[in-house]
Scaffold this motif. Structure first.
Motif, PDB file in Angstrom:
ATOM      1  N   GLN A 248       0.820  -1.204   0.000  1.00  0.00           N
ATOM      2  CA  GLN A 248       0.000   0.000   0.000  1.00  0.00           C
ATOM      3  C   GLN A 248       0.857   1.257   0.000  1.00  0.00           C
ATOM      4  N   VAL A 249       2.081   1.143   0.503  1.00  0.00           N
ATOM      5  CA  VAL A 249       3.048   2.235   0.492  1.00  0.00           C
ATOM      6  C   VAL A 249       4.417   1.646   0.196  1.00  0.00           C
ATOM      7  N   LEU A 250       5.199   2.355  -0.602  1.00  0.00           N
ATOM      8  CA  LEU A 250       6.585   1.977  -0.860  1.00  0.00           C
ATOM      9  C   LEU A 250       7.497   2.972  -0.155  1.00  0.00           C
ATOM     10  N   VAL A 251       8.351   2.467   0.729  1.00  0.00           N
ATOM     11  CA  VAL A 251       9.363   3.272   1.407  1.00  0.00           C
ATOM     12  C   VAL A 251      10.719   2.857   0.861  1.00  0.00           C
ATOM     13  N   THR A 252      11.512   3.836   0.405  1.00  0.00           N
ATOM     14  CA  THR A 252      12.801   3.510  -0.192  1.00  0.00           C
ATOM     15  C   THR A 252      13.908   4.319   0.464  1.00  0.00           C
ATOM     16  N   GLN A 253      15.083   3.704   0.542  1.00  0.00           N
ATOM     17  CA  GLN A 253      16.257   4.351   1.120  1.00  0.00           C
ATOM     18  C   GLN A 253      17.319   4.443   0.044  1.00  0.00           C
ATOM     19  N   HIS A 254      17.864   5.656  -0.171  1.00  0.00           N
ATOM     20  CA  HIS A 254      18.737   5.930  -1.309  1.00  0.00           C
ATOM     21  C   HIS A 254      20.114   6.412  -0.869  1.00  0.00           C
ATOM     22  N   GLY A 255      20.774   5.627  -0.036  1.00  0.00           N
ATOM     23  CA  GLY A 255      22.150   5.954   0.300  1.00  0.00           C
ATOM     24  C   GLY A 255      22.978   6.131  -0.956  1.00  0.00           C
ATOM     25  N   ALA A 256      23.776   7.199  -1.000  1.00  0.00           N
ATOM     26  CA  ALA A 256      24.567   7.518  -2.199  1.00  0.00           C
ATOM     27  C   ALA A 256      25.955   6.904  -2.149  1.00  0.00           C
ATOM     28  N   ASP A 257      26.200   6.031  -1.161  1.00  0.00           N
ATOM     29  CA  ASP A 257      27.542   5.480  -0.975  1.00  0.00           C
ATOM     30  C   ASP A 257      27.864   4.282  -1.856  1.00  0.00           C
ATOM     31  N   THR A 258      26.959   3.947  -2.781  1.00  0.00           N
ATOM     32  CA  THR A 258      27.297   2.965  -3.820  1.00  0.00           C
ATOM     33  C   THR A 258      28.234   3.560  -4.867  1.00  0.00           C
ATOM     34  N   HIS A 259      28.415   4.867  -4.850  1.00  0.00           N
ATOM     35  CA  HIS A 259      29.145   5.580  -5.893  1.00  0.00           C
ATOM     36  C   HIS A 259      30.625   5.211  -5.918  1.00  0.00           C
ATOM     37  N   PHE A 260      31.201   5.257  -7.105  1.00  0.00           N
ATOM     38  CA  PHE A 260      32.612   4.874  -7.243  1.00  0.00           C
ATOM     39  C   PHE A 260      33.569   5.828  -6.538  1.00  0.00           C
ATOM     40  N   GLU A 261      33.112   7.041  -6.202  1.00  0.00           N
ATOM     41  CA  GLU A 261      33.976   7.975  -5.484  1.00  0.00           C
ATOM     42  C   GLU A 261      33.791   7.909  -3.968  1.00  0.00           C
ATOM     43  N   ASP A 262      32.871   7.088  -3.505  1.00  0.00           N
ATOM     44  CA  ASP A 262      32.641   7.047  -2.062  1.00  0.00           C
ATOM     45  C   ASP A 262      33.840   6.404  -1.364  1.00  0.00           C
ATOM     46  N   PRO A 263      34.321   7.008  -0.270  1.00  0.00           N
ATOM     47  CA  PRO A 263      35.547   6.523   0.365  1.00  0.00           C
ATOM     48  C   PRO A 263      35.368   5.344   1.306  1.00  0.00           C
ATOM     49  N   LEU A 264      34.119   4.942   1.605  1.00  0.00           N
ATOM     50  CA  LEU A 264      33.911   3.931   2.636  1.00  0.00           C
ATOM     51  C   LEU A 264      33.449   2.581   2.113  1.00  0.00           C
ATOM     52  N   ALA A 265      33.358   2.418   0.806  1.00  0.00           N
ATOM     53  CA  ALA A 265      32.855   1.155   0.270  1.00  0.00           C
ATOM     54  C   ALA A 265      33.541   0.825  -1.050  1.00  0.00           C
ATOM     55  N   HIS A 266      33.056  -0.242  -1.720  1.00  0.00           N
ATOM     56  CA  HIS A 266      33.818  -0.786  -2.829  1.00  0.00           C
ATOM     57  C   HIS A 266      32.965  -1.114  -4.055  1.00  0.00           C
ATOM     58  N   LEU A 267      31.808  -0.472  -4.205  1.00  0.00           N
ATOM     59  CA  LEU A 267      31.068  -0.608  -5.449  1.00  0.00           C
ATOM     60  C   LEU A 267      31.525   0.482  -6.420  1.00  0.00           C
ATOM     61  N   ALA A 268      31.092   0.388  -7.663  1.00  0.00           N
ATOM     62  CA  ALA A 268      31.559   1.305  -8.704  1.00  0.00           C
ATOM     63  C   ALA A 268      30.378   1.834  -9.504  1.00  0.00           C
ATOM     64  N   VAL A 269      29.390   2.338  -8.779  1.00  0.00           N
ATOM     65  CA  VAL A 269      28.136   2.808  -9.365  1.00  0.00           C
ATOM     66  C   VAL A 269      28.223   4.307  -9.620  1.00  0.00           C
ATOM     67  N   SER A 270      27.635   4.755 -10.703  1.00  0.00           N
ATOM     68  CA  SER A 270      27.662   6.177 -11.053  1.00  0.00           C
ATOM     69  C   SER A 270      26.398   6.885 -10.566  1.00  0.00           C
ATOM     70  N   LEU A 271      26.461   8.203 -10.565  1.00  0.00           N
ATOM     71  CA  LEU A 271      25.299   9.041 -10.285  1.00  0.00           C
ATOM     72  C   LEU A 271      24.160   8.703 -11.240  1.00  0.00           C
ATOM     73  N   ASP A 272      24.502   8.388 -12.468  1.00  0.00           N
ATOM     74  CA  ASP A 272      23.480   8.109 -13.474  1.00  0.00           C
ATOM     75  C   ASP A 272      22.712   6.830 -13.158  1.00  0.00           C
ATOM     76  N   ALA A 273      23.407   5.828 -12.654  1.00  0.00           N
ATOM     77  CA  ALA A 273      22.724   4.597 -12.250  1.00  0.00           C
ATOM     78  C   ALA A 273      21.871   4.843 -11.016  1.00  0.00           C
ATOM     79  N   GLN A 274      22.371   5.647 -10.088  1.00  0.00           N
ATOM     80  CA  GLN A 274      21.555   5.991  -8.922  1.00  0.00           C
ATOM     81  C   GLN A 274      20.261   6.663  -9.352  1.00  0.00           C
ATOM     82  N   ARG A 275      20.359   7.592 -10.294  1.00  0.00           N
ATOM     83  CA  ARG A 275      19.168   8.271 -10.794  1.00  0.00           C
ATOM     84  C   ARG A 275      18.217   7.269 -11.454  1.00  0.00           C
ATOM     85  N   ALA A 276      18.757   6.319 -12.205  1.00  0.00           N
ATOM     86  CA  ALA A 276      17.925   5.324 -12.881  1.00  0.00           C
ATOM     87  C   ALA A 276      17.134   4.491 -11.879  1.00  0.00           C
ATOM     88  N   VAL A 277      17.754   4.127 -10.771  1.00  0.00           N
ATOM     89  CA  VAL A 277      17.058   3.337  -9.759  1.00  0.00           C
ATOM     90  C   VAL A 277      16.053   4.197  -8.989  1.00  0.00           C
TER      91      VAL A 277
END
Length: 390
Positions: A248-277
């Motif tokens: 009945q409701v969708l709640v979503t969490q959009h942490g931006a730390d999937t990004h390839f420039e994020d210093p605390l993790a190891h994925l290589a996702v771009s801003l463009d992919a974040q926008r797509a999701v």
């Protein structure tokens, strides 16, 4: 415009500040709010504030003894000795910690209330998404779990099915724990594999307690996963589960730390992919939840280069005025960034990877591909529990 939308904001949320050496720099919130203004989005989205969550609301998720411990550490930060996770390297105590944490929680609860009551179709709290806080303790830069509190408030108001989708690079462990035994809540988390990243949970085999089997879903992605794999993983799991659950409701969490420039993790996702999701989440809300969408922020530690752009895209999508990726960022904001941080700001709202493509799962999978192995592990663990084919 896709419907009435609200941006939850109170300048005081920038007081959520663990200190100058902590990676969660509140400048990321201030700069996001400034970028939203620079694009004139306030014309398309109502900016509102909500009251701090009171103790009765906090107790929907958190134990009373923990709330009292937060209040004590907030009043005297020097008294925090690591009990309840307070006073640690990740969660150092600071004066006013309870008040500002309750304020952030209040914005997410207010967003949920607005969407449920029909005051808004979409509501965004990019200061929220503090998904690691547990019922009885702080964890991972999170004091109160505003995401879980928003879901709990929806249940309290009468919702019978709420879906929570978390695309932060870290497992949404606190939200999963809060609803582990509750079949009314479907929690889905896409995150870097627990072998290589905090909090070392979120294995595919974590599927919910007895009586709620299949209500917890975890996609553990290999370190190094980039745009194509990340978007493929999302579309190979999330839409089918949302279609089956019909929240009945969708709640979503959009942490931006999937990004390839994020210093605390190891994925290589771009801003463009974040926008797509983000766009995909918006569309899923309209297809299966009558448009009811609560969107939250989360992690993200490239505080100039990534976070403000990512969450401004999120606000724009919720407002019904998506920003084209190639759009030039207003000079006024770039000047603001330099004045505040002495860093040069990005020039455009893209990383140059738009449009982002992905292969449909129905087209087949490669059993030798680590990303496809991760997706298949999740489908095999969860889908039979929900009466679906893996």
């Amino acid at each position: 415009m896709s419907g009435r939308a609200q941006l939850m904001w109170d300048e005081a949320v920038t007081g959520y500040d663990f200190g100058p050496d902590h990676p969660m720099d509140p400048v990321r919130l201030a700069l996001t709010r400034k970028l939203v203004d620079a694009f004139g989005l306030e014309k398309d989205i109502e900016v509102v504030g909500a009251k701090p969550a009171g103790d009765s609301t906090l107790r929907l998720v958190h134990r009373e003894d923990y709330i009292e411990a937060v209040k004590a550490a907030s009043a005297d930060p020097r008294s925090a000795d690591g009990a309840y996770g307070l006073g640690t390297v990740d969660d150092p105590a600071f004066a006013g910690m309870h008040e500002v944490s309750a304020l952030i929680a209040g914005q997410s609860v207010g967003a949920a209330e607005a969407v449920w009551r029909g005051d808004a179709l979409h509501a965004v709290n990019f200061a929220g998404g503090l998904h690691h806080a547990m019922p009885g303790g702080a964890s991972g830069f999170c004091i109160y779990n505003d995401a879980a509190l928003a879901v709990a408030r929806l249940l309290e108001l009468g919702a019978e099915r709420v879906a929570y989708v978390d695309v932060d690079v870290h497992h949404g462990d606190g939200v999963q724990a809060a609803f582990w035994e509750d079949p009314r809540v479907l929690t889905v988390s896409l995150h870097e594999h627990p072998r290589t990243l905090f909090p070392q949970t979120g294995w595919p085999q974590e599927t919910g307690a007895e009586g709620a089997e299949g209500s917890a879903v975890n996609v553990a992605l290999p370190a190094g996963t980039g745009d194509t794999g990340w978007v493929r993983a999302f579309h190979s799991v999330v839409p089918e589960l949302i279609a089956d659950f019909r929240p009945q409701v969708l709640v979503t969490q959009h942490g931006a730390d999937t990004h390839f420039e994020d210093p605390l993790a190891h994925l290589a996702v771009s801003l463009d992919a974040q926008r797509a999701v983000q766009m995909a989440c918006h569309d899923l809300a309209h297809e299966y939840a009558e448009g009811r969408w609560v969107a939250l922020g989360g992690g993200g530690y490239a505080v100039v280069e990534v976070v403000p752009r990512s969450w401004t895209h999120l606000v724009a999508i919720a407002a019904g005025r998506p920003i084209e990726p190639e759009t030039v960022i207003p000079e006024s904001w770039r000047s603001e960034v330099f004045a505040r941080t002495r860093q040069l700001a990005p020039m455009r709202m893209t990383d140059g990877r738009w449009p982002v493509g992905h292969a449909d799962w129905d087209a087949g999978y490669d059993p030798a591909d680590r990303l496809d192995q991760a997706v298949l592990a999740t489908r095999k663990a969860v889908y039979p529990l929900r009466g679906l084919l893996p």
